[in-house]
Design a protein around this motif. Structure first.
Motif, short mmCIF file in Angstrom:
data_model
loop_
_atom_site.label_atom_id
_atom_site.label_comp_id
_atom_site.label_asym_id
_atom_site.label_seq_id
_atom_site.Cartn_x
_atom_site.Cartn_y
_atom_site.Cartn_z
N LYS A 141 48.91 35.45 38.00
CA LYS A 141 48.29 34.48 37.10
C LYS A 141 47.03 35.10 36.52
O LYS A 141 46.09 35.39 37.25
N ASN A 142 47.05 35.33 35.23
CA ASN A 142 45.92 35.97 34.56
C ASN A 142 45.53 37.28 35.24
O ASN A 142 44.37 37.51 35.52
N THR A 143 46.48 38.11 35.53
CA THR A 143 46.36 39.43 36.15
C THR A 143 45.93 39.39 37.63
O THR A 143 45.64 40.42 38.21
N VAL A 144 45.89 38.21 38.24
CA VAL A 144 45.46 38.06 39.63
C VAL A 144 46.66 37.64 40.49
O VAL A 144 47.37 36.71 40.13
N PRO A 145 46.88 38.33 41.64
CA PRO A 145 47.98 37.93 42.52
C PRO A 145 47.64 36.63 43.27
O PRO A 145 46.88 36.63 44.23
N ILE A 146 48.23 35.55 42.78
CA ILE A 146 48.01 34.23 43.37
C ILE A 146 49.38 33.69 43.78
O ILE A 146 50.33 33.76 43.01
#
Length: 187
Positions: A141-146
């Motif tokens: 999500k938006n380049t973040v691993p969530i």
């Protein structure tokens, strides 16, 4: 923007950015943090998760224990307890996770240990998380691993909720920091 004016003493600026962004996340979304040895979250995040699960007749299991956590600011935070949560991925109960609660406001962090146990691969080239243990793939999500650990099924009958998580349990369930170990009927 209210995020610019938010200041929490002792919180590293990069973690502060994640914390401010996490306020827009739905309950159950956790940051996959390969530098985190233990799943952990602040009190507001835990409360949001409890409130969300309550609508499904699920009550997390509280364990009284204290643990030390050291974050990027080198400050030591002490947990006052932890909670065992069921983990639903793609609408299926996959297991459970024990998340410590610290008093400081922190987003939910998914630990390296849990990622290793379930075979997570964080692929930054493809901007996706692969969970090999369950053959699942989720985009960042938006380049973040969530990861959303509360991907609830459309319908969740009480009979499909492990007895230890039922808001009105009729069974006894033994848990550990590793997850659900054994269930026994008491009737």
């Amino acid at each position: 923007d209210s995020r610019d004016s938010l200041f929490i003493p002792g919180l590293h600026p990069k973690l502060m950015t994640l914390w401010a962004e996490s306020k827009d996340k739905r309950p159950g979304e956790v940051y996959e943090d390969s530098g985190c040895a233990r799943c952990v979250a602040g009190p507001a995040v835990h409360q949001d998760m409890h409130d969300f699960l309550k609508d499904y007749g699920i009550t997390p299991i509280k364990t009284h224990k204290q643990e030390e956590f050291i974050f990027g600011n080198s400050e030591v935070e002490i947990s006052d307890c932890s909670f065992q949560y069921p983990v639903f991925l793609n609408g299926i109960l996959r297991g459970s996770v024990d998340i410590a609660r610290i008093k400081a406001p922190r987003p939910a962090l998914w630990s390296k240990r849990m990622m290793k146990e379930w075979g997570h691969v964080l692929d930054f080239d493809r901007q996706a998380t692969f969970i090999n243990h369950f053959n699942l793939k989720y985009p960042f999500k938006n380049t973040v691993p969530i990861l959303d650990i509360f991907q609830m099924p459309t319908q969740l009958p009480t009979s499909e909720i492990p007895p230890c998580f039922r808001s009105d349990p009729h069974d006894v369930c033994f848990t550990s920091t590793e997850g659900i170990q054994k269930t026994e009927a008491t009737s």
